[in-house]
Design a protein around this motif. Structure first.
Motif, mmCIF file in Angstrom:
data_model
loop_
_atom_site.group_PDB
_atom_site.id
_atom_site.type_symbol
_atom_site.label_atom_id
_atom_site.label_comp_id
_atom_site.label_asym_id
_atom_site.label_seq_id
_atom_site.Cartn_x
_atom_site.Cartn_y
_atom_site.Cartn_z
ATOM 1 N N LEU A 108 0.839 -1.206 0.000
ATOM 2 C CA LEU A 108 0.000 0.000 0.000
ATOM 3 C C LEU A 108 0.874 1.257 0.000
ATOM 4 O O LEU A 108 0.635 2.201 -0.758
ATOM 5 N N GLY A 109 1.900 1.268 0.864
ATOM 6 C CA GLY A 109 2.779 2.434 0.934
ATOM 7 C C GLY A 109 3.481 2.680 -0.389
ATOM 8 O O GLY A 109 3.552 3.813 -0.868
ATOM 9 N N MET A 110 3.990 1.605 -0.990
ATOM 10 C CA MET A 110 4.685 1.732 -2.269
ATOM 11 C C MET A 110 3.768 2.334 -3.332
ATOM 12 O O MET A 110 4.135 3.276 -4.031
ATOM 13 N N GLY A 111 2.549 1.807 -3.444
ATOM 14 C CA GLY A 111 1.617 2.320 -4.439
ATOM 15 C C GLY A 111 1.341 3.799 -4.228
ATOM 16 O O GLY A 111 1.344 4.613 -5.166
ATOM 17 N N LEU A 112 1.118 4.154 -2.951
ATOM 18 C CA LEU A 112 0.814 5.544 -2.638
ATOM 19 C C LEU A 112 1.982 6.462 -2.976
ATOM 20 O O LEU A 112 1.801 7.523 -3.584
ATOM 21 N N PHE A 113 3.214 6.055 -2.583
ATOM 22 C CA PHE A 113 4.369 6.913 -2.821
ATOM 23 C C PHE A 113 4.625 7.074 -4.317
ATOM 24 O O PHE A 113 4.978 8.171 -4.774
ATOM 25 N N ALA A 114 4.463 5.989 -5.097
ATOM 26 C CA ALA A 114 4.661 6.096 -6.544
ATOM 27 C C ALA A 114 3.694 7.122 -7.139
ATOM 28 O O ALA A 114 4.080 7.958 -7.965
ATOM 29 N N SER A 115 2.421 7.081 -6.683
ATOM 30 C CA SER A 115 1.414 7.985 -7.250
ATOM 31 C C SER A 115 1.609 9.420 -6.782
ATOM 32 O O SER A 115 1.593 10.352 -7.597
ATOM 33 N N THR A 116 1.799 9.612 -5.462
ATOM 34 C CA THR A 116 1.939 10.995 -4.988
ATOM 35 C C THR A 116 3.234 11.612 -5.509
ATOM 36 O O THR A 116 3.265 12.797 -5.836
ATOM 37 N N GLY A 117 4.295 10.796 -5.625
ATOM 38 C CA GLY A 117 5.536 11.318 -6.183
ATOM 39 C C GLY A 117 5.340 11.805 -7.604
ATOM 40 O O GLY A 117 5.782 12.908 -7.966
ATOM 41 N N ILE A 142 8.564 6.604 -9.423
ATOM 42 C CA ILE A 142 9.212 5.356 -9.027
ATOM 43 C C ILE A 142 10.403 5.642 -8.108
ATOM 44 O O ILE A 142 10.680 4.879 -7.183
ATOM 45 N N THR A 143 11.085 6.780 -8.313
ATOM 46 C CA THR A 143 12.172 7.159 -7.401
ATOM 47 C C THR A 143 11.639 7.347 -5.989
ATOM 48 O O THR A 143 12.258 6.905 -5.009
ATOM 49 N N THR A 144 10.477 7.999 -5.866
ATOM 50 C CA THR A 144 9.888 8.218 -4.551
ATOM 51 C C THR A 144 9.553 6.890 -3.876
ATOM 52 O O THR A 144 9.778 6.704 -2.672
ATOM 53 N N ALA A 145 9.027 5.946 -4.668
ATOM 54 C CA ALA A 145 8.606 4.672 -4.089
ATOM 55 C C ALA A 145 9.796 3.783 -3.742
ATOM 56 O O ALA A 145 9.795 3.103 -2.723
ATOM 57 N N ALA A 204 9.531 -2.951 -8.553
ATOM 58 C CA ALA A 204 9.675 -1.715 -9.312
ATOM 59 C C ALA A 204 8.690 -1.643 -10.465
ATOM 60 O O ALA A 204 8.216 -0.559 -10.813
ATOM 61 N N ILE A 205 8.357 -2.799 -11.062
ATOM 62 C CA ILE A 205 7.465 -2.766 -12.215
ATOM 63 C C ILE A 205 6.043 -2.361 -11.808
ATOM 64 O O ILE A 205 5.454 -1.483 -12.451
ATOM 65 N N PRO A 206 5.494 -2.902 -10.714
ATOM 66 C CA PRO A 206 4.216 -2.349 -10.246
ATOM 67 C C PRO A 206 4.299 -0.857 -9.927
ATOM 68 O O PRO A 206 3.385 -0.100 -10.254
ATOM 69 N N ALA A 207 5.406 -0.434 -9.297
ATOM 70 C CA ALA A 207 5.537 0.987 -8.953
ATOM 71 C C ALA A 207 5.526 1.842 -10.217
ATOM 72 O O ALA A 207 4.856 2.876 -10.290
ATOM 73 N N LEU A 208 6.267 1.392 -11.244
ATOM 74 C CA LEU A 208 6.327 2.135 -12.497
ATOM 75 C C LEU A 208 4.958 2.172 -13.163
ATOM 76 O O LEU A 208 4.514 3.225 -13.658
ATOM 77 N N THR A 209 4.253 1.031 -13.138
ATOM 78 C CA THR A 209 2.911 0.980 -13.726
ATOM 79 C C THR A 209 1.992 1.982 -13.040
ATOM 80 O O THR A 209 1.275 2.752 -13.700
ATOM 81 N N GLY A 210 2.012 1.978 -11.704
ATOM 82 C CA GLY A 210 1.152 2.889 -10.963
ATOM 83 C C GLY A 210 1.471 4.343 -11.259
ATOM 84 O O GLY A 210 0.570 5.162 -11.481
ATOM 85 N N GLY A 232 -3.803 5.136 -9.764
ATOM 86 C CA GLY A 232 -2.393 4.748 -9.777
ATOM 87 C C GLY A 232 -2.001 3.921 -8.572
ATOM 88 O O GLY A 232 -1.401 2.845 -8.701
ATOM 89 N N ALA A 233 -2.362 4.424 -7.386
ATOM 90 C CA ALA A 233 -1.961 3.725 -6.161
ATOM 91 C C ALA A 233 -2.641 2.361 -6.075
ATOM 92 O O ALA A 233 -2.018 1.353 -5.715
ATOM 93 N N GLY A 234 -3.937 2.320 -6.437
ATOM 94 C CA GLY A 234 -4.656 1.051 -6.390
ATOM 95 C C GLY A 234 -4.046 0.030 -7.329
ATOM 96 O O GLY A 234 -3.812 -1.127 -6.953
#
Lengths: 218, 218, 218
Positions: free
Chosen positions: A95-104, A123-126, A151-157, A178-180
């Motif tokens: 959950l945290g990773m998804g959120l950070f990727a999107s908010t970043g 993705i850098t943020t996540a 990293a691939i889910p983070a990039l996708t999000g 994105g986060a979801g």
């Protein structure tokens, strides 16, 4: 409001992962705290340095570091008990990773970065905190090795957030999409045991051998 | 004036610590110089990147790097003789650390950083070079391990500088208070052999065992 | 135009060196891509962070990362074949290094950096990616070890670019002078097998022994 709560959940989970590695490496209390704090806020600090937000938000405001410090303190004292929580930590981390990727990614867009730059900053943020953590404790970053998908889910999000925002969706909707997607993709990959492949041994050699065998068989 | 001298003393001591490790790791002359220079100015460069001072002061002006280079050259040639100076290097390093923590924090305040951010940037200035040094030579940063106190005196000094300045003290007085406290605390800790503890084995388990024993004894 | 082509050649060669190390370290496809991309654009990103160019050019525009990604993909599939190309990779790498040192220095000058800062940022642009690559795969940076000359040609080229530009040469001429000198110096050093020395064992001790022997002989 929910966003804030999720942000602190993400910070706490990242801090816990840093603190656990610090304890396992026999660092002292200050070392455990440093690794935990840098894992938790490192991705956001990298985002702010890349975007020219000076000083970085996590330095400027007390909330993120307080959450990270409290988590590090708890892990330092009760680390054997934290291994029991393994599964819930993995879910919260997704959950945290998804959120950070999107908010970043969204923060980057709001600061005038191009769509590509925004996805990369997402993705850098996540992932930045985890890479920093592994460099500090002198390991090859887990993210680069053939373990589960991260990293691939983070990039996708991050890409979905940027695309939604680009095509006119509100911030809230871009974030949720994105986060979801990132978190869901990550959990699905964990559940299914998906892996990224390592490099094949010798593509051309094997193709030639296969061709030779094919010809001989005739 | 005294500040400038102390600054160069700090730079030289940090450069010497980097150069000594570089020599011990059998780096070539250029490698020894690089590690020395990054140890000496790395904390200040990190401070300037976090504050958005572009390009960093140590790149922009020649003095810091000249002092670092000259020190690296001397250590490269006469490294066996430098081990004799051990005690004085430790004392000078404590002075440099205290000074960098205080000036880093004060620079951050002058650039509009919050008090918390300023204290954190102070400790980054004091400890950043050493962390960079250890990452470059592929070691877990000494700062994170259970050795003598370093980061805690630096944080104390930076916090005192910020607090003094916040409550209206002049820059000079804030600097003297912060740097003096940090350096003194560090030397006292070294003299007394104070250590930061590592994580306890199993707090809850031991508490339970203690409780059980207490109950059985009755 | 030629500059652009050379820039992409440099990016591709740096990406190939990162990807090859990633494959050798058994990283997964994503890890290989990350190391390749950071090796290729890491120096330029460091340059932009030091100069306050936010977000960095390689994040903002798609060309550099596309070239790096395509190269990483080819190396990932055909890595055994790339070892055959060894000599041409070394020559192309020398060209890329020379170019990055010069363009990095010139970019810094155009952003108002001092001549010293510009030369240092030039060498950061040329060598930053390789250092980042080695830190990521948990090795002491090759650049710091006693292998062939790399940083000294880069520094020479950056210094010549800065000096030419300072004394009124056009950008094109400064670039050609700096990049040509850096690449040529590097290739000459490789051909001649020049090395940077490591630290001597005990200069003073040996001087004393030599003196003693000299006196006894009389």
């Amino acid at each position: 409001m929910l966003l804030n709560v999720l942000n602190y959940v993400g910070i706490a989970v990242f801090a816990a992962s840093g603190a656990l590695i610090g304890v396992r490496k026999r660092l002292d209390a200050f070392g455990v705290w440093t690794v935990a704090a840098l894992t938790a806020v490192g991705g956001g600090v990298a985002r702010d340095v890349l975007l020219g937000i000076d000083p970085p938000a996590s330095f400027q405001h007390w909330q993120n570091l307080t959450v990270a410090s409290a988590t590090a303190f708890l892990v330092f004292l009760f680390h054997p008990q934290f291994s029991v929580l393994r599964m819930s930590v993995v879910v919260l981390d997704a959950l945290g990773m998804g959120l950070f990727a999107s908010t970043g990614a969204l923060t980057a867009l709001h600061h005038g970065a191009s769509p590509l730059a925004s996805a990369l900053i997402g993705i850098t943020t996540a992932a930045g905190g985890g890479i920093l953590r592994d460099i500090l404790v002198n390991e090859v970053p887990l993210l680069l090795q053939s373990t589960d998908l991260y990293a691939i889910p983070a990039l996708t999000g991050a890409a979905v957030t940027v695309a939604s925002s680009w095509w006119g969706a509100t911030d809230t909707r871009s974030l949720i999409a994105g986060a979801g997607l990132a978190s869901g993709f990550r959990l699905l990959a964990l559940w299914q045991g998906w892996r990224v492949p390592v490099a094949p041994q010798n593509v051309i050699g094997r193709a030639r051998d296969g061709l030779v065998r094919l010809i001989r068989r005739r």
